[in-house]
Design an enzyme around this catalytic site. Structure first.
Site, PDB file in Angstrom:
ATOM      1  N   THR A   3       9.784  11.912  23.317  1.00  0.00           N
ATOM      2  CA  THR A   3      10.940  12.775  23.936  1.00  0.00           C
ATOM      3  C   THR A   3      11.660  12.084  25.230  1.00  0.00           C
ATOM      4  O   THR A   3      12.741  12.399  25.701  1.00  0.00           O
ATOM      5  CB  THR A   3      10.722  14.150  24.539  1.00  0.00           C
ATOM      6  N   GLY A  26       9.656  22.690  24.389  1.00  0.00           N
ATOM      7  CA  GLY A  26      10.805  23.378  24.544  1.00  0.00           C
ATOM      8  C   GLY A  26      10.812  24.575  23.872  1.00  0.00           C
ATOM      9  O   GLY A  26      10.662  24.871  22.457  1.00  0.00           O
ATOM     10  N   HIS A  27      10.693  25.761  24.577  1.00  0.00           N
ATOM     11  CA  HIS A  27      10.432  27.232  23.881  1.00  0.00           C
ATOM     12  C   HIS A  27      11.733  27.908  24.282  1.00  0.00           C
ATOM     13  O   HIS A  27      12.233  27.806  25.221  1.00  0.00           O
ATOM     14  CB  HIS A  27       9.143  27.845  24.554  1.00  0.00           C
ATOM     15  N   ASP A  40       7.443  22.980  17.399  1.00  0.00           N
ATOM     16  CA  ASP A  40       8.867  23.593  17.124  1.00  0.00           C
ATOM     17  C   ASP A  40       8.567  24.711  15.856  1.00  0.00           C
ATOM     18  O   ASP A  40       9.390  25.012  15.186  1.00  0.00           O
ATOM     19  CB  ASP A  40       9.849  22.964  16.657  1.00  0.00           C
ATOM     20  N   LYS A  45       6.733  29.209  18.783  1.00  0.00           N
ATOM     21  CA  LYS A  45       5.691  29.559  19.530  1.00  0.00           C
ATOM     22  C   LYS A  45       6.112  30.450  20.846  1.00  0.00           C
ATOM     23  O   LYS A  45       5.760  31.582  21.096  1.00  0.00           O
ATOM     24  CB  LYS A  45       5.004  28.534  20.309  1.00  0.00           C
ATOM     25  N   GLN A  83       3.453  21.910  21.903  1.00  0.00           N
ATOM     26  CA  GLN A  83       3.422  21.142  20.877  1.00  0.00           C
ATOM     27  C   GLN A  83       2.551  21.598  20.011  1.00  0.00           C
ATOM     28  O   GLN A  83       2.419  22.859  19.653  1.00  0.00           O
ATOM     29  CB  GLN A  83       2.926  19.523  21.364  1.00  0.00           C
TER      30      GLN A  83
END
Ligand code: IMP
Length: 444
Positions: free
Chosen positions: A131, A42-43, A15, A18, A225
């Protein structure tokens, strides 16, 4: 030798922002490649005021010139993949002949998700905080020769046979957890539909990337990650199921390491972490709540509130060392505007009373400044007991989101950035000053 491959890696616990950096860099790239992880990533990318939450498709997809590859090291949840494909198709973004998925990718199947959650529930208070996307179980099936690859979807009868065999075994395990079994026929029906959308994108991405390298195409490897979640170099078991360090581009995509020209480490101006495990600089006070709210530190994947804390430069230094980071992008520095004092961790102390008698991990004399933090060791038990040593900076109040030149940043902000650079010994090339594509400062 032309070194046309760049690697982007998160240097903290994920997080770091990126996705936005990949989106920016993709402007000049021929290929953007995911090479590990799955939809635990999650981006978020914001383009023209539209938010795109991405979990599998590389963040370069919003740059029309970039081809996107999901290489063999990634594990795929078909439902998530199809919903992302559909999101882009609905928005008129071309994917055909631009998105390529390795036929070697292993699948995350319904029993992997069920097992992930069952193990977590069984751990009770010792939950790792995964997750719940089936990451660990899917990678373990890959390593124990029980995985099913996307390639198998091309031969439906073969897939059905393998799926039934695996599901029957997994249902026995689920029974011991007192969890409802997977309904084989229902899931097969779903998968038979999903595969129709996915199969046209499946390709031999190894050949594709080898050809691209031979033609001196520019390639950006998009790490998901981060180093502090690496399967080997994190405080295990507080990690993810894949190797996240740049060496993974070789096994995860077939990219020879000598083709790597530069490795960009992404450093968030403070720290956040989702899930359990040691986090020496965690703030559980009002300042922490302020950082969490202002930084919108809620997971893109799970919606969970992220733990937050000051920047841990020792951890980042370790991440840069193990990854061979050659340049740095700082993100979310705008979030620090308005905090009167800002701290960074530059070392640790361990009170004598808490050193385990048998500790081989912390040989330093207790109670003194530990210079070389044992992130490189395996001791999460010791890490949890460290007290950070902070250097304090005066903050700044100005809104810096529109600043375009480094010299126009408030003096205190410049000092903060320069200190990070000096401590890490790696040049800072980019500073992201806001969530939007245009909000950044380039340092030449
Ligand atoms: P898993 O990858 O779902 O098995 O989760 C293992 C650990 O990695 C948990 O602490 C997750 O919160 C964390 N994690 C996995 N993916 C990400 C990510 O993309 N960003 C931040 N944390 C992650």
């Amino acid at each position: 030798m032309n070194k046309t491959v760049s690697v982007l890696v998160g240097t903290q616990w994920g997080d770091e922002g990126k996705g936005k950096i990949v989106d920016l860099l993709a402007e000049n790239k021929d290929f953007v490649v995911r090479f590990q992880g799955g939809n635990n990533a999650g981006h978020t990318i914001i383009v023209n005021n539209k938010k795109y939450p991405l979990h599998l498709i590389p963040s370069g997809i919003l740059n029309p010139k970039a081809n996107c590859v999901i290489a063999n090291g990634v594990i795929l949840d078909l439902e998530v993949l199809v919903s992302e494909i559909e999101m882009f198709v609905k928005d008129g973004i071309k994917l055909r002949d631009r998105l390529f998925i390795s036929d070697r990718c292993h699948l995350i199947l319904p029993y992997h998700k069920a097992l992930d959650i069952a193990y977590e529930n069984a751990r009770g208070k010792g939950k790792l905080g995964t997750t719940g996307r089936g990451i660990g179980p899917a990678y373990s099936d890959k390593a124990s020769y029980n995985g099913i690859r996307i390639y198998e979807l091309k031969d439906w009868d073969l897939f059905v046979e393998k799926f039934k065999f695996q599901t029957k075994i997994k249902n026995e395990i689920l029974k011991t957890f007192k969890v409802a079994p997977i309904n084989i026929n229902k899931e097969l029906k779903k998968i038979s539909e999903l595969r129709k959308t996915v199969l046209p994108f499946v390709a031999d991405t190894y050949q594709l990337l080898q050809k691209a390298i031979a033609q001196n195409k520019t390639i950006l490897m998009e790490g998901a990650q981060a180093v502090m979640l690496d399967l080997d170099f994190s405080p295990y078991p507080y990690c993810t199921g894949s190797n996240t360090i740049p060496g993974m581009v070789n096994t995860g995509a077939g990219i020879p390491v000598q083709k790597i020209g530069n490795i960009l480490g992404v450093v968030k101006a403070y720290t956040s972490k989702v899930g359990s495990g040691p986090f020496p600089t965690e703030l559980i006070d009002k300042t922490g709540v302020g950082l969490q709210q202002k930084g919108a530190e809620f997971g893109t994947t799970t919606g969970r509130a992220r733990r937050v804390g000051w920047l841990d430069l020792e951890a980042v230094k370790f991440a840069c060392e193990v990854s061979g980071v050659t340049e740095i992008a700082i993100t979310k520095i705008d979030i620090l505007s308005g905090f009167p004092k800002i701290k960074v961790c530059v070392g640790y102390e361990l009170p004598p009373s808490v050193i385990p008698a048998s500790s081989s991990v912390i040989p330093a004399k207790a109670g003194i400044h530990i210079k070389k933090i044992p992130y490189s060791s395996c001791g999460y038990l010791e890490l949890e007991k460290l007290t950070p040593i902070y250097k304090e900076f005066s903050g700044w109040d100005e809104d810096i989101m529109k600043v375009k030149n480094f010299k126009d940043l408030p003096k205190n902000c410049q000092d903060y950035v320069r200190f990070i650079e000096k401590f890490l010994g790696v040049p800072i090339k980019l500073i992201s000053t806001g969530p939007k594509r245009e909000e950044y400062i380039k340092i030449i």
